[in-house]
Design a protein around this motif. Structure first.
Motif, PDB file in Angstrom:
ATOM      1  N   GLU A  82      73.202  -1.287  24.175  1.00  0.00           N
ATOM      2  CA  GLU A  82      74.560  -1.790  23.962  1.00  0.00           C
ATOM      3  C   GLU A  82      75.414  -0.760  23.221  1.00  0.00           C
ATOM      4  O   GLU A  82      76.573  -0.527  23.585  1.00  0.00           O
ATOM      5  CB  GLU A  82      74.512  -3.110  23.187  1.00  0.00           C
ATOM      6  CG  GLU A  82      73.949  -4.252  24.011  1.00  0.00           C
ATOM      7  CD  GLU A  82      73.483  -5.443  23.194  1.00  0.00           C
ATOM      8  OE1 GLU A  82      73.159  -6.469  23.816  1.00  0.00           O
ATOM      9  OE2 GLU A  82      73.430  -5.351  21.941  1.00  0.00           O
ATOM     10  N   ALA A  83      74.845  -0.134  22.227  1.00  0.00           N
ATOM     11  CA  ALA A  83      75.585   0.889  21.474  1.00  0.00           C
ATOM     12  C   ALA A  83      75.914   2.083  22.368  1.00  0.00           C
ATOM     13  O   ALA A  83      77.029   2.614  22.322  1.00  0.00           O
ATOM     14  CB  ALA A  83      74.779   1.343  20.254  1.00  0.00           C
ATOM     15  N   VAL A 142      69.872  -3.459  21.441  1.00  0.00           N
ATOM     16  CA  VAL A 142      70.835  -2.953  20.448  1.00  0.00           C
ATOM     17  C   VAL A 142      71.194  -1.506  20.763  1.00  0.00           C
ATOM     18  O   VAL A 142      72.368  -1.118  20.739  1.00  0.00           O
ATOM     19  CB  VAL A 142      70.269  -3.082  19.017  1.00  0.00           C
ATOM     20  CG1 VAL A 142      71.093  -2.296  18.017  1.00  0.00           C
ATOM     21  CG2 VAL A 142      70.176  -4.543  18.610  1.00  0.00           C
ATOM     22  N   THR A 174      78.830   1.251  24.757  1.00  0.00           N
ATOM     23  CA  THR A 174      80.094   0.808  24.164  1.00  0.00           C
ATOM     24  C   THR A 174      81.266   1.644  24.675  1.00  0.00           C
ATOM     25  O   THR A 174      81.211   2.872  24.677  1.00  0.00           O
ATOM     26  CB  THR A 174      80.030   0.891  22.624  1.00  0.00           C
ATOM     27  OG1 THR A 174      79.001   0.017  22.167  1.00  0.00           O
ATOM     28  CG2 THR A 174      81.351   0.504  21.991  1.00  0.00           C
TER      29      THR A 174
END
Length: 124
Positions: free
Chosen positions: A34-35, A31, A38
């Motif tokens: 991925e953030a 998580v 982005t």
């Protein structure tokens, strides 16, 4: 050329079972990575179930076609690790060979390298 960060989402660090167990440590790291990645044009992420580095949980691989590829592990699932992983992947994407000079490594990834793989041959 795109560099891929492959994140093991089944990794569980020692003591995981004493926490809330809502998600694995690998899912928590995924998580965050991925953030942090982005919107980046040359760095992409994906999750896989098991990179077989269970002893040093929270494993990722940094890969691109025609370049050196790396496996890193034993991360804490936190924002500092995630941003270091993404920063290294960005440097990897900018490198012609995939090799990033040590002086350019983010502090958060130093000491976390497990393996380096040469690129596969372009032909037989």
């Amino acid at each position: 050329m795109k560099t891929w960060i492959t994140i093991c989402d089944t990794c569980k660090r020692e003591g995981w079972e004493t926490g809330d167990m809502a998600q694995t440590d690998g899912e928590s790291l995924a998580v965050l990575v991925e953030a942090a990645a982005t919107g980046l044009e040359h760095v992409k992420t994906r999750r896989v179930s098991c990179l077989m580095g269970c002893k040093g949980a929270c494993n990722v691989s940094i890969q691109a076609n025609g370049k050196l590829n790396y496996t890193l592990g034993a991360f804490e699932p936190n924002a500092e690790a995630a941003s270091g992983i993404v920063a290294y992947a960005m440097a990897h994407s900018e490198s012609e060979t995939g090799q990033v000079p040590y002086r350019e490594w983010p502090q958060a990834i130093k000491g976390h390298f497990v393996t380096r793989h040469p690129p596969l041959p372009a032909d037989e």
